[in-house]
Design a protein around this motif. Structure first.
Motif, PDB file in Angstrom:
ATOM      1  N   THR A  90      47.392  57.769  37.164  1.00 36.40           N
ATOM      2  CA  THR A  90      46.388  57.633  35.734  1.00 36.40           C
ATOM      3  C   THR A  90      46.960  56.239  36.263  1.00 36.40           C
ATOM      4  O   THR A  90      47.853  55.406  36.684  1.00 36.40           O
ATOM      5  CB  THR A  90      47.688  57.452  34.924  1.00 36.40           C
ATOM      6  OG1 THR A  90      47.408  58.842  34.201  1.00 36.40           O
ATOM      7  CG2 THR A  90      47.538  56.459  33.565  1.00 36.40           C
ATOM      8  N   ALA A  91      45.121  55.255  36.022  1.00 34.11           N
ATOM      9  CA  ALA A  91      45.121  54.019  36.553  1.00 34.11           C
ATOM     10  C   ALA A  91      43.631  53.810  36.334  1.00 34.11           C
ATOM     11  O   ALA A  91      42.718  55.126  36.048  1.00 34.11           O
ATOM     12  CB  ALA A  91      45.514  53.697  38.054  1.00 34.11           C
ATOM     13  N   VAL A  92      43.007  52.397  36.688  1.00 35.52           N
ATOM     14  CA  VAL A  92      42.362  52.400  36.840  1.00 35.52           C
ATOM     15  C   VAL A  92      41.489  51.878  37.741  1.00 35.52           C
ATOM     16  O   VAL A  92      42.219  51.871  38.799  1.00 35.52           O
ATOM     17  CB  VAL A  92      41.616  50.665  35.825  1.00 35.52           C
ATOM     18  CG1 VAL A  92      40.290  50.144  35.888  1.00 35.52           C
ATOM     19  CG2 VAL A  92      42.635  50.797  34.520  1.00 35.52           C
ATOM     20  N   TYR A  93      40.757  52.542  38.021  1.00 38.78           N
ATOM     21  CA  TYR A  93      39.936  52.695  39.388  1.00 38.78           C
ATOM     22  C   TYR A  93      38.571  51.818  40.217  1.00 38.78           C
ATOM     23  O   TYR A  93      37.687  51.874  39.514  1.00 38.78           O
ATOM     24  CB  TYR A  93      39.228  54.476  39.507  1.00 38.78           C
ATOM     25  CG  TYR A  93      41.091  55.039  40.430  1.00 38.78           C
ATOM     26  CD1 TYR A  93      41.771  55.462  38.988  1.00 38.78           C
ATOM     27  CD2 TYR A  93      41.362  56.104  41.164  1.00 38.78           C
ATOM     28  CE1 TYR A  93      42.854  56.414  39.109  1.00 38.78           C
ATOM     29  CE2 TYR A  93      42.818  56.128  41.564  1.00 38.78           C
ATOM     30  CZ  TYR A  93      43.434  56.787  41.158  1.00 38.78           C
ATOM     31  OH  TYR A  93      44.916  57.054  41.019  1.00 38.78           O
ATOM     32  N   TYR A  94      38.904  50.811  41.484  1.00 41.40           N
ATOM     33  CA  TYR A  94      37.551  50.031  41.407  1.00 41.40           C
ATOM     34  C   TYR A  94      37.322  50.279  42.484  1.00 41.40           C
ATOM     35  O   TYR A  94      38.069  50.757  43.697  1.00 41.40           O
ATOM     36  CB  TYR A  94      38.555  48.284  41.235  1.00 41.40           C
ATOM     37  CG  TYR A  94      39.174  48.058  40.036  1.00 41.40           C
ATOM     38  CD1 TYR A  94      40.522  48.346  39.973  1.00 41.40           C
ATOM     39  CD2 TYR A  94      38.304  48.127  38.856  1.00 41.40           C
ATOM     40  CE1 TYR A  94      41.104  47.982  38.748  1.00 41.40           C
ATOM     41  CE2 TYR A  94      39.147  46.743  37.933  1.00 41.40           C
ATOM     42  CZ  TYR A  94      40.377  47.679  37.639  1.00 41.40           C
ATOM     43  OH  TYR A  94      40.707  46.296  36.680  1.00 41.40           O
ATOM     44  N   CYS A  95      35.380  50.685  42.529  1.00 45.75           N
ATOM     45  CA  CYS A  95      34.979  50.383  43.904  1.00 45.75           C
ATOM     46  C   CYS A  95      34.442  49.335  44.540  1.00 45.75           C
ATOM     47  O   CYS A  95      34.480  47.847  43.590  1.00 45.75           O
ATOM     48  CB  CYS A  95      34.365  51.167  43.901  1.00 45.75           C
ATOM     49  SG  CYS A  95      32.492  51.093  42.870  1.00 45.75           S
ATOM     50  N   ALA A  96      34.561  49.071  45.710  1.00 45.12           N
ATOM     51  CA  ALA A  96      34.954  47.461  46.251  1.00 45.12           C
ATOM     52  C   ALA A  96      34.088  47.879  47.225  1.00 45.12           C
ATOM     53  O   ALA A  96      34.119  48.916  48.268  1.00 45.12           O
ATOM     54  CB  ALA A  96      36.245  46.958  46.869  1.00 45.12           C
ATOM     55  N   SER A  97      33.102  46.692  48.053  1.00 45.50           N
ATOM     56  CA  SER A  97      32.601  46.823  49.177  1.00 45.50           C
ATOM     57  C   SER A  97      33.510  45.594  49.951  1.00 45.50           C
ATOM     58  O   SER A  97      33.895  44.545  49.725  1.00 45.50           O
ATOM     59  CB  SER A  97      31.405  46.322  48.887  1.00 45.50           C
ATOM     60  OG  SER A  97      30.718  45.436  48.066  1.00 45.50           O
ATOM     61  N   GLY A  98      33.032  45.868  51.543  1.00 44.45           N
ATOM     62  CA  GLY A  98      33.451  44.486  52.409  1.00 44.45           C
ATOM     63  C   GLY A  98      32.845  44.643  53.933  1.00 44.45           C
ATOM     64  O   GLY A  98      31.712  45.662  53.954  1.00 44.45           O
ATOM     65  N   ARG A  99      32.936  43.966  55.003  1.00 44.35           N
ATOM     66  CA  ARG A  99      32.179  43.594  55.988  1.00 44.35           C
ATOM     67  C   ARG A  99      33.289  44.874  57.352  1.00 44.35           C
ATOM     68  O   ARG A  99      32.309  44.894  58.036  1.00 44.35           O
ATOM     69  CB  ARG A  99      31.858  42.189  56.221  1.00 44.35           C
ATOM     70  CG  ARG A  99      30.729  41.965  55.440  1.00 44.35           C
ATOM     71  CD  ARG A  99      29.515  42.899  55.576  1.00 44.35           C
ATOM     72  NE  ARG A  99      28.443  42.475  55.176  1.00 44.35           N
ATOM     73  CZ  ARG A  99      27.270  42.795  55.197  1.00 44.35           C
ATOM     74  NH1 ARG A  99      26.906  43.611  55.810  1.00 44.35           N
ATOM     75  NH2 ARG A  99      25.978  42.165  55.170  1.00 44.35           N
ATOM     76  N   SER A 100      34.242  44.596  56.600  1.00 45.93           N
ATOM     77  CA  SER A 100      34.888  45.653  57.814  1.00 45.93           C
ATOM     78  C   SER A 100      36.269  46.591  56.848  1.00 45.93           C
ATOM     79  O   SER A 100      36.634  46.150  55.477  1.00 45.93           O
ATOM     80  CB  SER A 100      35.934  44.647  58.270  1.00 45.93           C
ATOM     81  OG  SER A 100      35.505  43.690  59.044  1.00 45.93           O
ATOM     82  N   PRO A 101      36.756  47.124  57.835  1.00 48.70           N
ATOM     83  CA  PRO A 101      37.490  47.966  57.050  1.00 48.70           C
ATOM     84  C   PRO A 101      38.742  47.246  56.734  1.00 48.70           C
ATOM     85  O   PRO A 101      39.139  46.756  57.622  1.00 48.70           O
ATOM     86  CB  PRO A 101      38.231  49.505  58.151  1.00 48.70           C
ATOM     87  CG  PRO A 101      36.717  48.470  59.064  1.00 48.70           C
ATOM     88  CD  PRO A 101      36.347  47.673  58.843  1.00 48.70           C
ATOM     89  N   SER A 102      39.335  47.635  55.931  1.00 44.59           N
ATOM     90  CA  SER A 102      41.454  47.282  55.791  1.00 44.59           C
ATOM     91  C   SER A 102      41.525  47.678  54.387  1.00 44.59           C
ATOM     92  O   SER A 102      40.900  48.247  53.564  1.00 44.59           O
ATOM     93  CB  SER A 102      40.478  45.409  54.409  1.00 44.59           C
ATOM     94  OG  SER A 102      41.538  44.921  54.342  1.00 44.59           O
ATOM     95  N   ILE A 103      42.643  47.410  54.053  1.00 43.89           N
ATOM     96  CA  ILE A 103      44.154  48.783  52.713  1.00 43.89           C
ATOM     97  C   ILE A 103      43.792  47.290  51.982  1.00 43.89           C
ATOM     98  O   ILE A 103      44.702  47.509  51.375  1.00 43.89           O
ATOM     99  CB  ILE A 103      44.527  49.003  53.484  1.00 43.89           C
ATOM    100  CG1 ILE A 103      45.497  48.045  53.720  1.00 43.89           C
ATOM    101  CG2 ILE A 103      44.312  50.469  54.428  1.00 43.89           C
ATOM    102  CD1 ILE A 103      47.063  48.564  54.159  1.00 43.89           C
TER     103      ILE A 103
END
Length: 121
Positions: A90-103
């Motif tokens: 249970t949580a709010v799920y966010y999508c995101a974009s970037g230029r390099s793989p990262s956590i």
């Protein structure tokens, strides 16, 4: 790029849900796409990341193979298939974009508005 997440809702434990994130812009395939979750009172956590051509994916260690990230570059959309859901998902799920793989959330430069997933036990 602008992002619009959808697909959240109320689901029973053990159930499944698919989140979608639609992106605007002409260069969607050039972006790393990620999903993060944020439970009440907690920091935003890494869930999954997918490369621009979908060849590589990375997942949070605690997911146990229950979630799958995918993307359809022809539709400018990234998905998160969530199976065997638990109350702790249970949580709010966010999508995101970037230029390099990262956590790391700070490495992503565009964010959707979030979609709430509630798992009832």
């Amino acid at each position: 790029v602008q992002l619009q997440a959808s697909g959240g809702g109320l689901v029973q434990a053990g159930g499944s849900l698919t989140l979608s994130c639609a992106a605007s812009g002409r260069t969607f395939s050039g972006y790393i796409m990620g999903w993060f979750s944020q439970a009440p009172g907690k920091e935003r956590e890494f869930v999954a990341v997918i490369s621009g051509n979908a060849a590589r994916t990375w997942y949070g260690d605690a997911l146990g193979g229950r979630f799958t990230i995918s993307r359809d570059n022809s539709k400018n959309t990234v998905y998160l298939q969530m199976n065997s859901l638990k109350s702790e998902d249970t949580a709010v799920y966010y999508c995101a974009s970037g230029r390099s793989p990262s956590i790391v959330p700070g490495d992503f430069d565009s964010w959707g508005q979030g979609t709430l997933v509630t798992v009832s036990s």
